[in-house]
Design an enzyme around this catalytic site. Structure first.
Site, PDB file in Angstrom:
ATOM      1  N   ASP A  67      12.735  -9.615  -1.114  1.00 32.45           N
ATOM      2  CA  ASP A  67      14.472 -10.564  -0.902  1.00 32.45           C
ATOM      3  C   ASP A  67      13.637 -11.943  -0.727  1.00 32.45           C
ATOM      4  OD1 ASP A  67      13.067 -10.566   1.807  1.00 32.45           O
ATOM      5  OD2 ASP A  67      14.060  -8.454   2.365  1.00 32.45           O
ATOM      6  N   GLU A  90      11.138  -2.278  -3.517  1.00 29.38           N
ATOM      7  CA  GLU A  90      11.650  -2.135  -2.553  1.00 29.38           C
ATOM      8  C   GLU A  90      13.538  -2.452  -2.609  1.00 29.38           C
ATOM      9  OE1 GLU A  90       9.341  -3.800   0.885  1.00 29.38           O
ATOM     10  OE2 GLU A  90      10.894  -4.700   1.433  1.00 29.38           O
ATOM     11  N   GLU A 126      17.764 -13.242   3.488  1.00 32.97           N
ATOM     12  CA  GLU A 126      17.124 -12.385   3.259  1.00 32.97           C
ATOM     13  C   GLU A 126      18.058 -11.399   2.356  1.00 32.97           C
ATOM     14  OE1 GLU A 126      15.815 -13.601   5.977  1.00 32.97           O
ATOM     15  OE2 GLU A 126      14.202 -14.103   5.414  1.00 32.97           O
ATOM     16  N   HIS A 161       8.755 -14.453  13.734  1.00 30.08           N
ATOM     17  CA  HIS A 161       9.090 -15.700  12.025  1.00 30.08           C
ATOM     18  C   HIS A 161      10.859 -15.918  11.995  1.00 30.08           C
ATOM     19  CE1 HIS A 161       8.634 -11.724   9.693  1.00 30.08           C
ATOM     20  NE2 HIS A 161       9.497 -12.845   9.069  1.00 30.08           N
ATOM     21  N   ARG A 171      14.122 -16.232  10.499  1.00 28.68           N
ATOM     22  CA  ARG A 171      15.357 -17.661  11.023  1.00 28.68           C
ATOM     23  C   ARG A 171      16.630 -17.644  11.883  1.00 28.68           C
ATOM     24  NH1 ARG A 171      15.105 -20.442   5.109  1.00 28.68           N
ATOM     25  NH2 ARG A 171      13.627 -19.681   4.676  1.00 28.68           N
ATOM     26  N   HIS A 184       3.525 -17.297  13.085  1.00 29.60           N
ATOM     27  CA  HIS A 184       4.224 -17.917  11.854  1.00 29.60           C
ATOM     28  C   HIS A 184       3.787 -19.118  11.835  1.00 29.60           C
ATOM     29  CE1 HIS A 184       6.549 -18.313   8.087  1.00 29.60           C
ATOM     30  NE2 HIS A 184       6.329 -16.730   8.581  1.00 29.60           N
TER      31      HIS A 184
HETATM   32  N1  UDP Z   1       0.412 -10.219   8.419  1.00 32.28           N
HETATM   33  C1  UDP Z   1      -1.319 -10.644   8.290  1.00 32.28           C
HETATM   34  N2  UDP Z   1      -1.118 -11.515   8.879  1.00 32.28           N
HETATM   35  C2  UDP Z   1      -0.511 -11.806  10.078  1.00 32.28           C
HETATM   36  C3  UDP Z   1       1.165 -11.902  10.657  1.00 32.28           C
HETATM   37  C4  UDP Z   1       1.527 -10.439   9.067  1.00 32.28           C
HETATM   38  O1  UDP Z   1      -1.238 -10.057   6.794  1.00 32.28           O
HETATM   39  O2  UDP Z   1      -1.045 -12.529  10.887  1.00 32.28           O
HETATM   40  C5  UDP Z   1       0.950  -8.849   7.615  1.00 32.28           C
HETATM   41  C6  UDP Z   1       1.506  -7.710   7.771  1.00 32.28           C
HETATM   42  O3  UDP Z   1       0.637  -6.509   7.421  1.00 32.28           O
HETATM   43  C7  UDP Z   1       2.354  -7.284   6.544  1.00 32.28           C
HETATM   44  C8  UDP Z   1       3.150  -8.976   6.438  1.00 32.28           C
HETATM   45  O4  UDP Z   1       1.626  -9.565   6.521  1.00 32.28           O
HETATM   46  O5  UDP Z   1       1.943  -6.300   5.484  1.00 32.28           O
HETATM   47  C9  UDP Z   1       4.746  -8.791   7.061  1.00 32.28           C
HETATM   48  O6  UDP Z   1       5.202 -10.373   6.680  1.00 32.28           O
HETATM   49  P1  UDP Z   1       5.985 -11.385   7.845  1.00 32.28           P
HETATM   50  O7  UDP Z   1       5.704 -10.442   8.907  1.00 32.28           O
HETATM   51  O8  UDP Z   1       5.779 -12.149   7.476  1.00 32.28           O
HETATM   52  O9  UDP Z   1       7.004 -10.694   6.635  1.00 32.28           O
HETATM   53  P2  UDP Z   1       8.469  -9.697   6.436  1.00 32.28           P
HETATM   54  O10 UDP Z   1       7.540  -8.002   6.219  1.00 32.28           O
HETATM   55  O11 UDP Z   1       9.323 -10.131   7.370  1.00 32.28           O
HETATM   56  O12 UDP Z   1       9.259 -10.613   5.028  1.00 32.28           O
END
Ligand code: UDP
Length: 371
Positions: A98, A120, A134, A210, A212, A242
């Site tokens: 997204d 997904e 998203e 993180h 928004r 972040h």
């Molecule tokens: N993650 C990582 N390092 C970090 C924080 C998160 O590798 O310092 C990984 C986490 O294991 C997951 C992904 O990043 O697989 C999630 O990313 P994020 O939370 O940024 O995005 P979202 O999933 O909310 O889109």
């Protein structure tokens, strides 16, 4: 025989983590020619993941060079990707989730009348601004999509409710489990400062924030963390922050210096997976972490008003606590004090699959083009 040409378009760390297992499966298939485009939306963080899994993009759009706005990001991807589509003429374009990359990638393919595979698919809160942008990105991408790869039956029902044809939806699990299994099998060096955090006797609460739409309320989340640190002298907070400068400003004005609050740069995926494994529980507004933590048997307090990972809540592995300070403190206290409550979080099986999602997706794509 002509190979099937599959183009994957990604640009952020979570897209990398979840799409690399598919890209690797595509690259290893002798019937497929894989073309991998990196838009560069989260350059540094995605590069870490690409290095970890030894994957090199065929095209790197490097769109973030001049600090573009969201509108410029989307416009640039549309223009640059269209040129690549004209050159490569793929049979299908795969996008994930997204993000702006997902939205522009799907739209560029649609404009060329190239089928879109959405990985997904079907995650929904049905709240236009949560998560923002998203939720709307994924709804719109769903309209462009020909093959919808849903992680769960709930996601499939969401798509059916939007009149997507049933024979275009495939429930395949989530590739995040494929990635987690792959990364867990690695034996890599952990930086010394992280090793010392993992190895000390404190119980670790892992924190990530993180979203928004949460920015105005982050202070309330951090207040809860601060309270817990004062109340429990056997815990530590591990908080990879972040890169968003707004998040960083709020963190520096809300969280005091404390040797048991570890404010860190984003961790690379291998190190992060090790920290997750060693944590007691997790407080997060992340999407991907809500899927990974149940596989590692770690309770998650979801610091968001709503979640599209409702099956995790139903399975009891996620608890939606929102951003209210009191609610976060209360749930954390229960997890810290009540071992029966703690263990109730992982009585049921992880709803996000068995680690074979990438194979299933590639096989659906091949079937689609052979029939
Ligand atoms: N993650 C990582 N390092 C970090 C924080 C998160 O590798 O310092 C990984 C986490 O294991 C997951 C992904 O990043 O697989 C999630 O990313 P994020 O939370 O940024 O995005 P979202 O999933 O909310 O889109």
């Amino acid at each position: 025989m002509k190979k099937l040409k599959v183009m994957s378009v990604i640009g952020t760390r979570p897209e990398g983590i979840k799409m690399i297992p598919i890209i690797k499966t595509l690259q290893n298939d002798p019937m497929i020619e894989s073309v991998f485009v990196n838009t560069g939306q989260h350059k540094d963080q995605l590069d870490q993941v690409l290095n970890l899994f030894s994957i090199i993009p065929d095209y790197d759009l490097e769109i973030m060079k001049n600090k573009p706005s969201l509108e410029q990001i989307i416009a640039t991807i549309l223009i640059e990707l269209s040129k690549i589509l004209d050159k490569e003429k793929p049979d299908i374009v795969l996008v994930h989730g997204d993000t702006a990359t997902t939205l522009a990638g799907a739209q560029a393919a649609f404009f060329r009348q190239i089928p879109v595979g959405h990985v997904e698919a079907g995650l929904r809160t049905f709240e236009k601004y949560s998560p923002f942008p998203e939720e709307m990105n994924r709804q719109v991408v769903g309209k462009y999509t020909t093959l919808h790869f849903a992680a769960t039956e709930t996601n499939k029902l969401n798509l059916l409710a939007e009149m997507v044809k049933e024979d275009e939806i495939f429930v395949v699990g989530n590739t995040v489990i494929d990635a987690l299994i792959d990364v867990s099998s690695k034996q890599l060096e952990i930086p010394a400062h992280i090793r010392s955090i993992i190895d000390n006797p404190y119980r670790t609460i892992l924190l990530t924030t993180h979203r928004r739409e949460n920015l105005d309320e982050l202070n309330d989340v951090y207040k809860a963390v601060n309270h817990l640190i004062k109340e429990y002298n056997d815990i530590q907070i591990v908080f990879p922050i972040h890169r968003n400068p707004v998040v960083r400003n709020i963190v520096s004005s809300s969280l005091p210096k404390n040797p048991r609050i570890h404010l860190l740069e984003p961790l690379d995926y291998y190190v992060f997976s090790q920290v997750m494994k060693h944590s007691h529980f997790i407080i997060t507004d992340s999407g991907g972490i809500q899927e990974e933590a149940p596989a590692l048997k770690k309770p998650v307090l979801v610091a968001r008003k709503s979640t599209e990972r409702i099956e995790g809540v139903e399975a009891g592995t996620l608890k939606l606590v929102g951003t209210n300070t009191e609610a976060i403190i209360k749930e954390s206290q229960k997890l810290l004090d009540d071992s029966g409550y703690y263990h109730s979080f992982f009585q049921n099986k992880n709803p996000y699959g068995d680690g074979k999602t990438s194979e299933k997706i590639v096989s659906v794509i091949k079937n689609y083009f052979s029939s």
